[in-house]
Design a protein around this motif. Sequence first.
Motif, PDB file in Angstrom:
ATOM      1  N   ASN A   1      39.833  33.584  34.226  1.00 61.14           N
ATOM      2  CA  ASN A   1      38.503  33.995  33.774  1.00 61.14           C
ATOM      3  C   ASN A   1      37.952  35.135  34.624  1.00 61.14           C
ATOM      4  N   VAL A   2      38.267  35.098  35.917  1.00 61.00           N
ATOM      5  CA  VAL A   2      37.829  36.163  36.820  1.00 61.00           C
ATOM      6  C   VAL A   2      38.486  37.483  36.417  1.00 61.00           C
ATOM      7  N   VAL A   3      39.783  37.437  36.124  1.00 63.67           N
ATOM      8  CA  VAL A   3      40.515  38.641  35.713  1.00 63.67           C
ATOM      9  C   VAL A   3      39.917  39.205  34.431  1.00 63.67           C
ATOM     10  N   LYS A   4      39.647  38.323  33.466  1.00 63.14           N
ATOM     11  CA  LYS A   4      39.099  38.775  32.177  1.00 63.14           C
ATOM     12  C   LYS A   4      37.758  39.481  32.378  1.00 63.14           C
ATOM     13  N   ASP A   5      36.854  38.869  33.134  1.00 64.07           N
ATOM     14  CA  ASP A   5      35.532  39.472  33.362  1.00 64.07           C
ATOM     15  C   ASP A   5      35.654  40.807  34.090  1.00 64.07           C
ATOM     16  N   LEU A   6      36.542  40.837  35.095  1.00 66.03           N
ATOM     17  CA  LEU A   6      36.709  42.046  35.900  1.00 66.03           C
ATOM     18  C   LEU A   6      37.238  43.199  35.043  1.00 66.03           C
ATOM     19  N   ILE A   7      38.254  42.938  34.243  1.00 72.90           N
ATOM     20  CA  ILE A   7      38.842  43.978  33.387  1.00 72.90           C
ATOM     21  C   ILE A   7      37.820  44.478  32.367  1.00 72.90           C
ATOM     22  N   ASP A   8      37.019  43.557  31.803  1.00 73.02           N
ATOM     23  CA  ASP A   8      35.990  43.952  30.830  1.00 73.02           C
ATOM     24  C   ASP A   8      34.967  44.886  31.467  1.00 73.02           C
TER      25      ASP A   8
ATOM     26  N   LYS B   1      37.395  54.373  42.037  1.00 76.82           N
ATOM     27  CA  LYS B   1      36.000  54.127  42.430  1.00 76.82           C
ATOM     28  C   LYS B   1      35.407  52.960  41.646  1.00 76.82           C
ATOM     29  N   ILE B   2      35.674  52.932  40.343  1.00 80.65           N
ATOM     30  CA  ILE B   2      35.144  51.851  39.506  1.00 80.65           C
ATOM     31  C   ILE B   2      35.749  50.509  39.915  1.00 80.65           C
ATOM     32  N   VAL B   3      37.078  50.487  40.125  1.00 79.91           N
ATOM     33  CA  VAL B   3      37.745  49.238  40.547  1.00 79.91           C
ATOM     34  C   VAL B   3      37.180  48.780  41.888  1.00 79.91           C
ATOM     35  N   ARG B   4      36.989  49.728  42.815  1.00 78.53           N
ATOM     36  CA  ARG B   4      36.421  49.389  44.128  1.00 78.53           C
ATOM     37  C   ARG B   4      35.031  48.767  43.971  1.00 78.53           C
ATOM     38  N   ASP B   5      34.173  49.416  43.191  1.00 70.55           N
ATOM     39  CA  ASP B   5      32.805  48.910  43.000  1.00 70.55           C
ATOM     40  C   ASP B   5      32.803  47.514  42.377  1.00 70.55           C
ATOM     41  N   GLU B   6      33.661  47.311  41.379  1.00 72.43           N
ATOM     42  CA  GLU B   6      33.687  46.015  40.685  1.00 72.43           C
ATOM     43  C   GLU B   6      34.266  44.909  41.568  1.00 72.43           C
TER      44      GLU B   6
END
Length: 459
Positions: free
Chosen positions: A46-53, A76-81
Amino acid sequence: MFENLSDKLQRAFKSLRGQGTITEENIGEALREIRVALLEADVNLNVVKDLIDHIRARAVGQEVMTALSPTEQVIKIVRDELIALLGKDTARFKFASQPPTVILMAGLQGSGKTTTSGKLAAWLQKGGHRPMLVSVDVYRPAAREQLKIVAKSIKANLYEGDLKGETAGTALVERLAKEARREAIITGCDTLIVDTAGRLHIDEDLMDEMQRLKALLNPQEILFIADAMTGQDAVRSADEFHKRFSLTGIVLTKMDGDARGGAALSIRHVTGQPVKFIGMGEKPDAFEPFHPDRIVSRILGMGDIMTLIEKAEEKLDRKKSEDFAKKALSGDGFSLEDFRDQLRQIKKLGSLQSIMKMLPSVGPFQGIQQMADQVDESQFTRVEAIINSMTKKERANHEIISGSRRKRIANGSGTSVQEVNQLLRQYAQMRKMFKSAGKGGMLQRKLMGSLGGMKGMGR
């Protein structure tokens, strides 16, 4: 811990290189690779799904900055998320307005509660506090003895209590807890760390006992100690404990291990509670506050220079470092004794492997972390043994060391003449290099300025 995840994310980012813009197609391919990398790292589904979305929405939305390349934008986006996932800011530790502050250490057996209790006490001592430790694990005598050894090693106060032959049970646990709090008040200890009993699995007896301790002590902190090596099992246990006791934070142990790191990335999202500390080894000082931004930098291969600077400020003798820099860059150079002292200083920071792994694995430092696994730590010990086997005169002037003296030094240090020769050659080359670099004083002034500025950087 995050090496495999870091490698896989770097491969995902590479798929965007050479692209002019971010499109649904190329971001989709990169996100599929990121998703696989996270799942293989044992991150909660569920964490992966939310993060990818979240990453997808930002990458193809209006937040993309035209000044950055597609790869830089996604990183940058991956870092922020990831930082948002881990909690953005470093979690604060709660203290009671009226001492003692009570900290309840919860967790399953084998998660590292007792060792972590000692590490937390050492961390508090470093901050000027006076902690007291107590074990209320009346079911395993070895657990109480272990805490006694830990407390002695860090010179912390310990309340042992008298079991008086009573039957192990909740009544005895409650008596020990009450007596320990009273003793903390009498002796002026401002913090009471309660090491509770664990089980191999969650059961009602454990939960009931923890509930009674919480009601009795009204703790300011209830910390769940989770073994990062157990992955999603640790996350599920933490979630169950939080539902029953309203945890205030998580401590992840064994973060220096080779687990996949999924627990670290999942546990806050699942429980809603912050990770407050991480254990990075067995020693009492292998314990540090959890900084989400620094952990994310490690995951993305950007290193953790701030933690390295803080360690240097805490462990190293600044005056010795400055004196060494002055000698190294002067015409006189530095002696073998100075060199040995600097090796001892470096060893205070921990293993060379751990230091190298705090450096970035991209840019000019690329390849450093891969080399870390090939480092022979025992070489430091051999070098120090060789220098220790020399006379003071020889350490001050290596040129007087003759062939027969080199043989004696080798015998005295348990090494070979070849190793002694190699050290002396490397030392001579190092002196020459420093002397050449220091000509005119320019590099010396720069280096001294850097050393002077380090003190403020970690604050």
